[in-house]
Design a protein around this motif. Structure first.
Motif, short mmCIF file in Angstrom:
data_model
loop_
_atom_site.label_atom_id
_atom_site.label_comp_id
_atom_site.label_asym_id
_atom_site.label_seq_id
_atom_site.Cartn_x
_atom_site.Cartn_y
_atom_site.Cartn_z
N GLU A 1 77.58 55.08 -39.19
CA GLU A 1 76.14 54.70 -39.13
C GLU A 1 75.80 52.90 -39.14
O GLU A 1 74.85 52.46 -39.02
N SER A 2 77.27 52.38 -39.32
CA SER A 2 76.97 50.84 -39.51
C SER A 2 77.42 50.41 -38.27
O SER A 2 77.29 49.05 -38.01
N ILE A 3 78.01 51.22 -37.23
CA ILE A 3 78.56 50.78 -35.78
C ILE A 3 77.38 50.78 -34.87
O ILE A 3 76.95 52.12 -34.64
N LYS A 4 76.93 49.60 -34.24
CA LYS A 4 76.08 49.92 -33.12
C LYS A 4 76.77 49.91 -31.62
O LYS A 4 76.42 51.17 -30.85
N ARG A 5 77.75 49.39 -31.41
CA ARG A 5 78.77 49.23 -30.19
C ARG A 5 79.72 48.80 -30.29
O ARG A 5 80.18 47.73 -30.89
N LEU A 6 80.85 49.37 -29.69
CA LEU A 6 82.29 48.64 -29.59
C LEU A 6 82.58 48.65 -28.11
O LEU A 6 82.19 49.60 -27.18
N LEU A 7 83.32 47.56 -27.75
CA LEU A 7 83.90 47.45 -26.45
C LEU A 7 85.28 47.19 -26.64
O LEU A 7 85.68 46.15 -27.01
N PHE A 8 86.12 48.16 -26.10
CA PHE A 8 87.73 48.05 -26.24
C PHE A 8 88.11 47.47 -24.80
O PHE A 8 87.69 47.89 -23.56
N PHE A 9 88.99 46.41 -24.74
CA PHE A 9 89.36 45.63 -23.67
C PHE A 9 90.71 45.13 -23.69
O PHE A 9 91.31 45.43 -24.77
N VAL A 10 91.64 44.79 -22.68
CA VAL A 10 92.63 44.44 -22.48
C VAL A 10 92.71 43.13 -21.71
O VAL A 10 92.04 42.87 -20.87
N TYR A 11 93.68 42.18 -22.17
CA TYR A 11 93.75 41.02 -21.63
C TYR A 11 95.45 40.73 -21.50
O TYR A 11 96.17 41.03 -22.27
N ILE A 12 95.70 39.70 -20.62
CA ILE A 12 97.10 39.17 -20.41
C ILE A 12 96.96 37.82 -21.26
O ILE A 12 96.32 36.87 -20.77
N TYR A 13 97.80 37.88 -22.31
CA TYR A 13 97.93 36.70 -23.13
C TYR A 13 98.47 35.33 -22.50
O TYR A 13 98.10 34.17 -22.61
N ASP A 14 99.52 35.72 -21.55
CA ASP A 14 100.44 34.38 -20.89
C ASP A 14 99.68 33.90 -19.91
O ASP A 14 100.40 33.10 -19.03
N GLN A 15 98.82 34.42 -19.70
CA GLN A 15 97.95 33.88 -18.48
C GLN A 15 98.49 34.21 -17.08
O GLN A 15 98.26 33.60 -15.77
N THR A 16 99.37 35.00 -17.08
CA THR A 16 99.96 35.54 -15.85
C THR A 16 99.21 36.65 -15.25
O THR A 16 99.44 37.69 -15.68
N PRO A 17 98.34 36.56 -14.04
CA PRO A 17 97.57 37.61 -13.47
C PRO A 17 98.51 38.86 -13.13
O PRO A 17 99.08 38.67 -11.70
N ALA A 18 98.82 39.82 -13.68
CA ALA A 18 99.76 40.81 -13.15
C ALA A 18 99.55 42.35 -13.38
O ALA A 18 100.38 42.85 -14.09
N PHE A 19 98.40 42.55 -13.67
CA PHE A 19 97.88 43.80 -13.99
C PHE A 19 98.53 44.95 -12.82
O PHE A 19 98.73 46.01 -13.09
N ASP A 20 98.50 44.37 -11.62
CA ASP A 20 99.27 45.29 -10.85
C ASP A 20 100.65 45.59 -10.80
O ASP A 20 101.29 46.28 -10.01
N ARG A 21 101.31 45.02 -11.87
CA ARG A 21 102.74 45.09 -12.23
C ARG A 21 103.12 46.02 -13.35
O ARG A 21 104.05 46.17 -13.66
N THR A 22 102.02 46.49 -13.91
CA THR A 22 102.31 47.50 -15.00
C THR A 22 101.46 48.51 -14.79
O THR A 22 100.50 48.88 -13.82
N TYR A 23 102.02 49.68 -15.48
CA TYR A 23 101.18 51.09 -15.72
C TYR A 23 100.67 50.87 -17.31
O TYR A 23 101.32 50.99 -18.07
N ALA A 24 99.25 50.88 -17.26
CA ALA A 24 98.37 50.53 -18.51
C ALA A 24 97.98 51.81 -18.70
O ALA A 24 97.04 52.33 -17.84
N LYS A 25 97.60 52.30 -20.14
CA LYS A 25 96.70 53.41 -20.41
C LYS A 25 96.08 53.25 -21.97
O LYS A 25 96.86 52.55 -22.56
N MET A 26 94.89 53.46 -21.86
CA MET A 26 94.60 53.59 -23.21
C MET A 26 94.20 55.15 -23.85
O MET A 26 93.68 55.64 -22.78
#
Length: 248
Positions: free
Chosen positions: A150-175
C-alpha cells in the motif's frame, strides 16, 4: 501413427506446454503483463534476480546459415568463422537497479552504484542484496517487501553496464521474479542493442490496489538519467562510483 510421428508429436506437445510444466510465466511482446494480485502473490518478499552469461557464438546466425547449405552444399566443407566473446575480450559488468516512487511522494533509486542498497522493512521497502561483478550463476538480487504494497506506487527495474562498455549484444541476460506464491516470472533481454548502456526491463505498478508486472525491455544509450526522463521520475543525477571489492 508411426513411431517417429508419435515421437515428434510428443516433443511438440512438450514444447507447447513448457511454461506450465516448468511452473513459469514468460513475459513477451505479445503477452507483456501479469497481475501478482490475481496470481495470489501480492504479499511477502518478491525476489527479483538478474543473471547473465557471456555469448560464446552467434547460435541464431548459425541456424539461419544452415538453411543455405542446401543451396550450396560445398559450403559444408568450409570452416565456419566463429567469433567468441569472453571476459578476456570485453569485461561486461551488468548491474541491477530499481527506481521507486512511494504513495507519499518519496522517490529514489536502489542500485550498487553509489551504495544505494535500500531497506526491506523500512522505506522504500526495496533492498539490494549485493553486487555481482563477474556474472556468477547467482547473479544479483533485489527484494521487495510486498507486505507494504500500500506504500508502493510504482517501481521500475532496470539493468545498466557499469564499466561503460556497450556490449549488451555480447551477453545473455534474464530477469526472473520469484513471488512468495505461484509461478516465477521470466523476462529475457533478447533484443540486440550493441550500443545501449541501459535497459528498462519491467515495471511494477500499484493500480487501484492491484500489483501489475509489465514487461518493458527498452534499451537506451545513456544511463539512469535517460531512463528517468523516459519514465518521468524527476530525480537529480550525478556521477557515482562503486566501492572497491569487499567494501560497502
Amino acid at each position: 501413427m508411426s513411431f517417429w510421428e508419435g515421437l515428434l508429436r510428443g516433443r511438440s506437445e512438450q514444447f507447447e506446454s513448457g511454461s506450465a510444466a516448468t511452473n513459469c510465466i514468460e513475459l513477451t511482446k505479445r503477452n507483456p503483463a501479469v497481475s501478482l494480485t490475481k496470481q495470489g502473490a501480492a504479499n511477502g518478499n518478491l525476489r527479483v534476480n538478474l543473471s547473465w552469461r557471456m555469448r560464446t557464438s552467434d547460435i541464431e546466425g548459425r541456424s539461419k546459415t544452415s538453411g543455405k547449405l542446401l543451396q550450396n552444399p560445398l559450403k559444408m566443407f568450409q570452416p565456419e568463422v566463429v567469433q567468441a566473446h569472453t571476459q578476456g575480450v570485453v569485461n561486461v559488468d551488468l548491474d541491477i537497479g530499481c527506481l521507486y516512487e512511494l504513495t507519499d511522494g518519496a522517490k529514489g533509486v536502489v542500485q550498487p552504484l553509489g551504495g544505494f542498497f535500500g531497506g526491506l522493512n523500512e522505506p522504500p521497502y526495496v533492498k539490494l542484496s549485493g553486487d555481482d561483478r563477474f556474472g556468477s550463476p547467482s547473479g544479483e538480487t533485489i527484494y521487495v517487501n510486498l507486505d507494504h504494497r500500500e506504500s508502493i506506487k510504482r517501481l521500475l527495474f532496470f539493468v545498466y553496464i557499469y564499466d561503460q562498455t556497450p556490449a549488451f549484444d555480447r551477453t545473455y541476460a534474464k530477469m526472473t521474479l520469484y513471488p512468495s506464491n505461484g509461478p516465477r516470472i521470466e523476462i529475457d533481454l533478447e533484443e540486440r542493442a550493441p550500443q545501449a548502456r541501459s535497459c528498462a526491463v519491467f515495471a511494477l505498478d500499484n493500480v487501484k490496489g492491484e500489483l501489475i508486472v509489465h514487461r518493458e525491455v527498452k534499451f537506451v544509450y545513456g544511463f539512469q538519467a535517460e531512463l528517468d526522463r523516459l519514465y518521468g521520475w524527476g530525480l537529480q543525477w550525478g556521477r557515482g562510483y562503486k566501492a572497491r571489492s569487499g567494501e560497502r
